[in-house]
Motif scaffolding. Structure first.
Motif, short mmCIF file in Angstrom:
data_model
loop_
_atom_site.label_atom_id
_atom_site.label_comp_id
_atom_site.label_asym_id
_atom_site.label_seq_id
_atom_site.Cartn_x
_atom_site.Cartn_y
_atom_site.Cartn_z
N LYS A 60 0.85 -1.19 0.00
CA LYS A 60 0.00 0.00 0.00
C LYS A 60 0.89 1.24 0.00
O LYS A 60 2.12 1.14 0.09
CB LYS A 60 -0.90 0.01 1.24
N LEU A 61 0.27 2.40 -0.09
CA LEU A 61 1.03 3.64 -0.06
C LEU A 61 1.80 3.75 1.25
O LEU A 61 2.95 4.19 1.28
CB LEU A 61 0.10 4.85 -0.24
N ALA A 62 1.16 3.35 2.34
CA ALA A 62 1.83 3.40 3.65
C ALA A 62 3.03 2.46 3.68
O ALA A 62 4.04 2.75 4.33
CB ALA A 62 0.83 3.02 4.75
N THR A 63 2.93 1.35 2.97
CA THR A 63 4.05 0.40 2.90
C THR A 63 5.24 1.07 2.25
O THR A 63 6.37 1.03 2.76
CB THR A 63 3.65 -0.84 2.08
N ILE A 64 5.00 1.71 1.11
CA ILE A 64 6.07 2.39 0.37
C ILE A 64 6.67 3.51 1.22
O ILE A 64 7.89 3.67 1.29
CB ILE A 64 5.52 2.98 -0.95
N SER A 65 5.81 4.29 1.86
CA SER A 65 6.27 5.44 2.65
C SER A 65 7.15 5.04 3.82
O SER A 65 7.96 5.84 4.29
CB SER A 65 5.06 6.24 3.15
N SER A 66 6.99 3.83 4.31
CA SER A 66 7.74 3.40 5.49
C SER A 66 9.12 2.82 5.15
O SER A 66 9.89 2.50 6.04
CB SER A 66 6.94 2.36 6.27
N LEU A 67 9.44 2.72 3.88
CA LEU A 67 10.72 2.13 3.46
C LEU A 67 11.83 3.17 3.50
O LEU A 67 12.33 3.62 2.46
CB LEU A 67 10.58 1.52 2.05
N LYS A 68 12.23 3.55 4.68
CA LYS A 68 13.22 4.63 4.85
C LYS A 68 14.60 4.23 4.33
O LYS A 68 15.29 5.04 3.70
CB LYS A 68 13.31 5.02 6.33
N LYS A 69 15.03 3.02 4.61
CA LYS A 69 16.36 2.58 4.16
C LYS A 69 16.39 2.43 2.64
O LYS A 69 17.37 2.81 1.98
CB LYS A 69 16.74 1.27 4.83
N THR A 70 15.32 1.88 2.09
CA THR A 70 15.24 1.72 0.64
C THR A 70 15.24 3.09 -0.03
O THR A 70 15.93 3.30 -1.04
CB THR A 70 13.96 0.95 0.25
N ASP A 71 14.48 4.02 0.53
CA ASP A 71 14.43 5.38 -0.01
C ASP A 71 15.81 6.02 0.03
O ASP A 71 16.23 6.69 -0.92
CB ASP A 71 13.42 6.21 0.79
N SER A 72 16.53 5.82 1.13
CA SER A 72 17.87 6.37 1.27
C SER A 72 18.82 5.79 0.23
O SER A 72 19.61 6.51 -0.38
CB SER A 72 18.41 6.08 2.68
N PHE A 73 18.72 4.48 0.01
CA PHE A 73 19.59 3.83 -0.98
C PHE A 73 19.33 4.40 -2.38
O PHE A 73 20.26 4.68 -3.14
CB PHE A 73 19.34 2.31 -0.97
N ILE A 74 18.05 4.57 -2.72
CA ILE A 74 17.70 5.12 -4.03
C ILE A 74 18.21 6.55 -4.17
O ILE A 74 18.76 6.94 -5.22
CB ILE A 74 16.17 5.06 -4.25
N LYS A 75 18.07 7.36 -3.13
CA LYS A 75 18.54 8.75 -3.18
C LYS A 75 20.05 8.81 -3.35
O LYS A 75 20.57 9.66 -4.10
CB LYS A 75 18.13 9.50 -1.90
N GLU A 76 20.77 7.93 -2.67
CA GLU A 76 22.23 7.91 -2.80
C GLU A 76 22.63 7.48 -4.20
O GLU A 76 23.59 8.02 -4.78
CB GLU A 76 22.84 6.99 -1.74
N SER A 77 21.91 6.53 -4.75
CA SER A 77 22.18 6.10 -6.12
C SER A 77 21.94 7.26 -7.09
O SER A 77 22.75 7.50 -8.00
CB SER A 77 21.29 4.91 -6.48
N ASN A 78 20.85 7.98 -6.89
CA ASN A 78 20.55 9.13 -7.75
C ASN A 78 21.60 10.23 -7.60
O ASN A 78 21.93 10.92 -8.57
CB ASN A 78 19.16 9.69 -7.43
N ARG A 79 22.10 10.38 -6.37
CA ARG A 79 23.11 11.43 -6.14
C ARG A 79 24.37 11.17 -6.94
O ARG A 79 24.95 12.09 -7.52
CB ARG A 79 23.45 11.49 -4.63
N LEU A 80 24.81 9.92 -6.97
CA LEU A 80 26.08 9.60 -7.62
C LEU A 80 25.94 9.25 -9.10
O LEU A 80 26.93 9.15 -9.80
CB LEU A 80 26.75 8.44 -6.88
#
Length: 204
Positions: A129-149
């Motif tokens: 669900k949307l709440a499931t996606i929103s709670s993935l803090k580590k996954t979100d961080s990994f994606i942001k770091e990938s986008n950064r580099l």
């Protein structure tokens, strides 16, 4: 790709001749054929998509229908706007997903941690669900770091001013000024991101 093909083919002719040569260009016929397919696929989706239908459609197509005014309310115009949004969004999303997967393959030590977070979130929220996606803090961080580099180019935010713009320091930029932002130095600045060249999947 079709849009860029039309642009490249058109460059061979003076602008004043474009309306005359366009019907004979293979790229133009190709893009019109694709538009016909898109129109055929989207037409069934337009049924009951008016602002007062009470169906509660919460998607991009409904937002386009709700905000359309005048000629933009015509079906063909909404299809064109949808295709334009796809052109702007799909390749960037695909690029971000590809970079993330490649970074994950290069750093398998993150896999179990991210998988555990996902499984726990699915269990906590009873499915995807949307709440499931929103709670993935580590996954979100990994994606942001990938986008950064994994940036595409040195500059971003390419814009042309339609009207004059006065900045907070009082400088006024005239209409037709082109703007761009040099984001590469920012994401490699140690004062902003400690050890900027290192990949830290939990940085964010």
């Amino acid at each position: 790709m079709d849009v860029y093909n039309v642009m490249n083919d058109s460059k061979a002719y003076f602008r004043v001749f474009h309306p005359f040569v366009a019907p004979f260009l293979t790229s133009v016929r190709q893009i019109r054929a694709r538009f016909t397919v898109a129109r055929r696929l989207l037409l069934p989706r337009f049924e009951n998509r008016y602002p007062d239908d009470g169906k509660g459609h919460n998607d991009m197509l409904q937002w386009l229908v709700d905000t359309a005014r005048g000629r933009d309310e015509e079906t063909d115009q909404v299809v064109k706007r949808m295709l334009f949004l796809n052109m702007a969004a799909i390749h960037t999303s695909a690029e971000a997903a590809t970079s993330t997967i490649l970074d994950l393959c290069a750093r398998p030590d993150y896999i179990n941690m991210l998988r555990d977070e996902m499984l726990e979130s699915i269990k906590t929220h009873g499915g995807l669900k949307l709440a499931t996606i929103s709670s993935l803090k580590k996954t979100d961080s990994f994606i942001k770091e990938s986008n950064r580099l994994n940036t595409s180019g040195l500059m971003t935010f390419h814009r042309r001013l339609a009207v004059p713009l006065t900045l907070s320091n009082g400088v006024t930029l005239p209409a037709s000024t082109y703007l761009s932002m040099s984001h590469y130095p920012m994401i490699h600045d140690a004062e902003i991101f400690p050890e900027p060249e290192a990949f830290d999947g939990l940085r964010f």
